[in-house]
Design a protein around this motif. Structure first.
Motif, PDB file in Angstrom:
ATOM      1  N   MET A 183       0.922  -1.238  -0.175  1.00 31.69           N
ATOM      2  CA  MET A 183      -0.202   0.107  -0.176  1.00 31.69           C
ATOM      3  C   MET A 183       1.011   1.287  -0.005  1.00 31.69           C
ATOM      4  O   MET A 183       0.425   2.212  -0.754  1.00 31.69           O
ATOM      5  CB  MET A 183      -1.196  -0.057   1.188  1.00 31.69           C
ATOM      6  CG  MET A 183      -1.992  -1.044   1.282  1.00 31.69           C
ATOM      7  SD  MET A 183      -3.012  -1.336   2.607  1.00 31.69           S
ATOM      8  CE  MET A 183      -3.963   0.307   2.622  1.00 31.69           C
ATOM      9  N   ASP A 184       2.027   1.273   0.900  1.00 28.24           N
ATOM     10  CA  ASP A 184       2.642   2.261   0.804  1.00 28.24           C
ATOM     11  C   ASP A 184       3.456   2.633  -0.546  1.00 28.24           C
ATOM     12  O   ASP A 184       3.578   3.917  -0.960  1.00 28.24           O
ATOM     13  CB  ASP A 184       4.029   2.224   1.931  1.00 28.24           C
ATOM     14  CG  ASP A 184       4.859   3.112   2.368  1.00 28.24           C
ATOM     15  OD1 ASP A 184       4.403   4.318   1.847  1.00 28.24           O
ATOM     16  OD2 ASP A 184       5.752   3.124   3.216  1.00 28.24           O
ATOM     17  N   ILE A 185       3.765   1.655  -1.257  1.00 26.59           N
ATOM     18  CA  ILE A 185       4.493   1.771  -2.536  1.00 26.59           C
ATOM     19  C   ILE A 185       3.506   2.288  -3.554  1.00 26.59           C
ATOM     20  O   ILE A 185       3.660   3.225  -4.239  1.00 26.59           O
ATOM     21  CB  ILE A 185       5.180   0.403  -2.723  1.00 26.59           C
ATOM     22  CG1 ILE A 185       6.297   0.391  -2.253  1.00 26.59           C
ATOM     23  CG2 ILE A 185       5.387   0.540  -4.376  1.00 26.59           C
ATOM     24  CD1 ILE A 185       6.790  -1.253  -2.392  1.00 26.59           C
ATOM     25  N   CYS A 186       2.345   1.685  -3.518  1.00 29.98           N
ATOM     26  CA  CYS A 186       1.137   2.289  -4.424  1.00 29.98           C
ATOM     27  C   CYS A 186       0.740   3.717  -4.127  1.00 29.98           C
ATOM     28  O   CYS A 186       0.663   4.374  -5.258  1.00 29.98           O
ATOM     29  CB  CYS A 186      -0.295   1.199  -4.258  1.00 29.98           C
ATOM     30  SG  CYS A 186       0.078  -0.555  -4.765  1.00 29.98           S
ATOM     31  N   ILE A 187       0.687   4.023  -2.969  1.00 31.31           N
ATOM     32  CA  ILE A 187       0.205   5.468  -2.539  1.00 31.31           C
ATOM     33  C   ILE A 187       1.392   6.280  -3.032  1.00 31.31           C
ATOM     34  O   ILE A 187       1.253   7.552  -3.662  1.00 31.31           O
ATOM     35  CB  ILE A 187       0.139   5.658  -1.264  1.00 31.31           C
ATOM     36  CG1 ILE A 187      -1.357   4.877  -1.019  1.00 31.31           C
ATOM     37  CG2 ILE A 187      -0.279   7.157  -0.607  1.00 31.31           C
ATOM     38  CD1 ILE A 187      -1.757   4.769   0.660  1.00 31.31           C
TER      39      ILE A 187
END
Length: 152
Positions: free
Chosen positions: A93-97
């Motif tokens: 999620m951190d990477i996607c955001i």
């Protein structure tokens, strides 16, 4: 639907030994799982049965051999390492955001990880606790998260 293969396999193997599908509480006690997890596994099994045009599994009804064979066949084709821990989900999620090409919403994360809305919210809350994480969602998403936080 993403299901831990170990629990799903245990569930399928257990119901394969039964003539009638036991009630949820009995299955939860026998498999040492929560009732909520049994409902989740039952939903996943019924989803697999629906895709093969088989009748649903319902407590206190007869389990047919064709239902068991469909479920075992689907289980054998599922990858064994598809389950993600919450920490792994949070890293993704951190990477996607952080990627600027797409604006992420709760429903997008739900469908990506095949988890509930509450699981996504819990993962976001854990991410927000990190010092180097900056929430970069759509304004609408941030407002809905704030409104949700006010409710709780």
């Amino acid at each position: 639907m993403q299901v831990s293969n170990m629990n799903y396999a245990k569930f399928i193997n257990y119901i394969a030994t039964q003539e009638l599908l036991p009630n949820v509480q009995t299955m939860a006690n026998r498999l040492n799982l929560s009732s909520r997890k049994i409902y989740y596994l039952l939903q996943a099994a019924n989803s697999d049965l629906r895709s093969s045009n088989q009748p649903f599994l319902v407590p206190s009804t007869k389990i047919s051999d064709s239902q068991i064979s469909v479920l075992k066949n689907k289980l054998s084709h599922a990858p064994s390492d598809e389950y993600l821990t919450s920490y792994e989900r949070q890293q993704i999620m951190d990477i996607c955001i952080a990627l600027p090409l797409k604006k992420w919403t709760l429903s997008a994360f739900q469908s990506l990880f095949d988890v509930s809305r509450n699981t996504v919210l819990r993962d976001i809350a854990d991410l927000k606790k990190r010092k180097n994480f900056v929430l970069n969602f759509l304004r609408k998403m941030v407002l809905s998260l704030r409104n949700l936080a006010m409710i709780y």
